[in-house]
Design an enzyme around this catalytic site. Structure first.
Site, PDB file in Angstrom:
ATOM      1  CE  LYS A  44      -3.930  -2.094   2.425  1.00 28.18           C
ATOM      2  NZ  LYS A  44      -4.807  -1.992   3.621  1.00 28.18           N
ATOM      3  CB  THR A 143       5.372 -12.126  19.225  1.00 31.95           C
ATOM      4  OG1 THR A 143       4.920 -12.975  18.157  1.00 31.95           O
ATOM      5  CG2 THR A 143       6.752 -12.598  19.663  1.00 31.95           C
ATOM      6  CB  ALA A 145       2.575  -6.812  16.016  1.00 32.31           C
ATOM      7  CE  LYS A 196      -0.228 -18.244  17.122  1.00 32.64           C
ATOM      8  NZ  LYS A 196      -0.778 -16.871  17.228  1.00 32.64           N
ATOM      9  CG  ASP A 249       2.495 -18.134  19.555  1.00 33.08           C
ATOM     10  OD1 ASP A 249       1.875 -17.160  20.009  1.00 33.08           O
ATOM     11  OD2 ASP A 249       2.818 -18.233  18.358  1.00 33.08           O
ATOM     12  CG  ASN A 261      -6.191 -16.532  15.114  1.00 30.20           C
ATOM     13  OD1 ASN A 261      -6.720 -16.866  14.066  1.00 30.20           O
ATOM     14  ND2 ASN A 261      -4.925 -16.137  15.170  1.00 30.20           N
TER      15      ASN A 261
END
EC number: 1.1.1.94
Length: 340
Positions: A44, A143, A145, A196, A249, A261
């Site tokens: 983008k 993690t 972000a 996961k 995770d 999720n």
């Protein structure tokens, strides 16, 4: 005489290229910029301009100042001088992007979590399919972000078969708030992140349907058993699956609404269908794509994954009550291999 390859060091990877200017790619670019040059590629133009001119990513990390040393671009050719490539492209778009980069000896560090729907391949398997002679690494772990970009303490698994590349990349990417741990188990690190995503949806369903903390703990522990069975069937090491990229995770994404999720699953549990959610979501929920192909691959491997199957049923529109009834009416069995 054979030509001896130069041993890789952190200095060799001074210039890092990052593919993907979403939240995860941008956060990784911020980490990599701590010790060297970074070129961040995205599609983008408006995001590229915002990063270069205003040092923000307005679509994905709007509240975080991005280091001025990061150069963003929408031209893949601008990554030609990078000595290693961090790939943070959504799993279902990974193949199309990898096919556009040169087939050379620069390491690919795969940072996406998922399974390609069409082929059933993990990200490391997909990359090896395209580049059979290229060094492939996987960076995965608990993690978010936004936390990585804000330099909150984070630990990850960095898996690669080549010891010198693994060690050099660890040194290059390690900063005071981002700590990689070494592994040679590329498949194991890849499996944890893919599975996961689906199990996080299951935990979200538990939260949305108000099934209680006991049920969430059961989903995490029995879900990990499914992850373990699937990973071992693919050749993963059990110790990898119990580490940061697997259990670590899983615990994170099953416990927080920062997980896309988990949030998707919570809405399912509250009665919002997959179709209703898709109309409103602008970001990728990788577990939705992973669930059916994970079930397909598991069936092929003869690996039992009832929670994954349950999530597939919910995505297809079956009710939480009917899916829960089926799960709880399964034959009684031992927790591991012990007979009843």
């Amino acid at each position: 005489m054979p030509v001896l390859e130069e041993k890789k060091t952190a200095d060799h990877f001074h210039h890092i290229g990052v593919l993907g200017a979403g939240s995860w790619g941008t956060a990784l670019a911020a980490v990599a910029s701590y010790k060297g040059a970074v070129t961040l590629w995205g599609r983008k133009r408006e995001i590229i301009d915002a990063i270069n001119q205003r040092h923000i990513n307005p679509d994905y990390l709007p509240d975080i100042i991005i280091p001025r040393t990061i150069h963003a671009t929408d031209e893949l050719n601008d990554l030609s001088s990078a000595s290693a490539l961090l790939v943070a492209i959504p799993a279902q778009k990974m193949r199309s992007v990898l096919r556009q980069i040169p087939n050379d000896s620069r390491p690919l560090i795969l940072c996406a979590k998922g399974i390609e729907a069409e082929s059933g391949l993990l990200m490391s398997q997909l990359a090896a399919d395209i580049f059979p002679h290229r060094p492939i690494a996987v960076l995965s772990g608990p993690t978010f972000a936004s936390e990585v970009a804000r330099h909150l303490p984070t630990a990850v698994t960095l898996a690669a078969k080549e010891k010198d590349i693994r060690a050099a990349l660890m040194q290059r990417l390690a900063i005071p708030t981002f700590r990689p741990y070494a592994s040679s188990d590329v498949i194991g690190a890849d499996v944890g992140g893919a599975v996961k995503n689906v199990l996080a949806i299951a935990c979200g369903v538990v939260a949305g349907a108000k099934l209680g903390n006991n049920a969430r703990a059961a989903v995490i522990s029995r879900g990990f058993a499914e992850m373990n069975r699937f990973g071992i069937a693919l050749g993963a090491k059990e110790e990898t699956l119990t580490g940061l990229s697997g259990l670590g995770d899983l615990v994170l994404t099953c416990s927080s609404e920062l997980s896309r999720n988990f949030t998707f699953g919570k809405k399912l549990g509250e009665g919002y269908s997959y179709e209703e959610q898709q109309k409103k979501r602008a970001v990728t929920t990788e577990g939705v794509f992973t669930a059916p192909v994970l079930q397909r691959v598991a069936n092929k491997l003869k690996v039992e994954m009832p929670l994954v199957s349950a999530i597939c049923d919910l995505i297809e529109g079956k009710s939480v009550n009917s899916v829960l009834e089926r799960l709880l009416s399964r034959p009684l069995k031992g927790e591991y291999s012990i007979s009843v």
